[in-house]
Design an enzyme around this catalytic site. Structure first.
Site, mmCIF file in Angstrom:
data_model
loop_
_atom_site.group_PDB
_atom_site.id
_atom_site.type_symbol
_atom_site.label_atom_id
_atom_site.label_comp_id
_atom_site.label_asym_id
_atom_site.label_seq_id
_atom_site.Cartn_x
_atom_site.Cartn_y
_atom_site.Cartn_z
ATOM 1 N N GLU A 79 0.701 -1.158 0.039
ATOM 2 C CA GLU A 79 -0.062 -0.064 -0.045
ATOM 3 C C GLU A 79 0.977 1.474 -0.005
ATOM 4 O OE1 GLU A 79 -3.139 0.000 -0.852
ATOM 5 O OE2 GLU A 79 -3.624 -2.194 -0.085
ATOM 6 N N ARG A 89 -18.352 -0.488 5.333
ATOM 7 C CA ARG A 89 -19.409 -0.891 4.609
ATOM 8 C C ARG A 89 -20.112 -2.259 5.341
ATOM 9 N NH1 ARG A 89 -18.333 -6.196 2.647
ATOM 10 N NH2 ARG A 89 -16.240 -6.828 2.700
ATOM 11 N N CYS A 142 -8.354 -1.603 8.013
ATOM 12 C CA CYS A 142 -7.035 -1.762 7.684
ATOM 13 C C CYS A 142 -6.471 -0.170 7.317
ATOM 14 C CB CYS A 142 -7.077 -2.557 6.163
ATOM 15 S SG CYS A 142 -7.008 -4.265 6.655
ATOM 16 N N HIS A 164 -1.420 -5.588 2.049
ATOM 17 C CA HIS A 164 -2.603 -6.426 2.022
ATOM 18 C C HIS A 164 -2.519 -7.766 1.212
ATOM 19 C CE1 HIS A 164 -5.880 -3.159 2.669
ATOM 20 N NE2 HIS A 164 -6.361 -4.225 3.279
#
Length: 212
Positions: A79, A89, A142, A164
């Site tokens: 990342e 979500r 995360c 990830h």
């Protein structure tokens, strides 16, 4: 002189989380000149950063890498950027589901990884591991941890970042079409990526965000 490595507890109804299954197998190893200390973070907004802060105070590492699950991705994703937004979500493991809230009120819009992410991707690909630079860590726990980590490390000289990883095959079996990676491959890939991070100061100057 320690490399602090974190993974997450299972969430979203899963019985395991590949990030913890992989990082705990590296606990106690020495990568470069750094002994690895692996720890599990709760998959919960706020609580994850409190535990991370306690780990940073206890171990005073020189390098910190957080690892998380990214279902649907097929490679090790290094990342690049963490953003100051919590926008979930689904609820976290504590039942919290923040919408459009800052990770750190008044903090900068974003932080960049201080890991040599392109060099890490280059090393992984050269060894046959699928890997890419990713431009988003999402907006769930995360990213919450990634942003909170970089905020905490500002001005300390300690390098940090986030990786990830895909589902394990046993998880993908319940989700037809979902990519996965064997645990042994994840562990070996992380070992190589972390060794590169521990021994590389200056990142590569290769073009293309995904290093295609």
């Amino acid at each position: 002189m320690t490399l602090l490595l974190t993974g997450f507890a299972p969430f979203g109804g899963e019985e395991l989380n590949p990030s913890w299954e992989a990082v705990r197998r590296l606990d106690g190893e020495r990568l470069g000149d750094l002994p690895v200390v692996a720890a599990q973070l709760p998959t919960a907004f706020g609580a994850a950063l409190r535990v991370l802060g306690e780990l940073l105070d206890r171990h005073r590492p020189t390098l910190v890498v957080a690892v998380g699950q990214a279902g649907g991705r097929a490679e090790l994703s290094l990342e690049r950027i963490a953003i100051n937004v919590d926008d979930a979500r689904i609820p976290d493991n504590a039942g919290r589901q923040p919408i459009d809230e800052p990770v750190v009120p008044g903090g900068p819009a974003a932080y960049f990884s201080t890991l040599p992410i392109k060099a890490m991707v280059h090393a992984l690909r050269a060894a046959g591991f699928p890997a890419a630079v990713s431009q988003t860590a999402g907006t769930f726990v995360c990213n919450h941890v990634f942003y909170g980590l970089q905020h905490r490390l500002q001005g300390t000289g300690v390098r940090g970042g986030f990786i990830h990883i895909p589902y394990l095959p046993v998880q993908a079996a319940n989700q037809p079409g979902a990519p996965s990676m064997a645990l042994e491959t994840l562990v070996a890939g992380l070992r190589l990526a972390l060794t590169c991070a521990a021994t590389t100061q200056a990142d590569l100057r290769e073009g293309g965000g995904q290093l295609d």
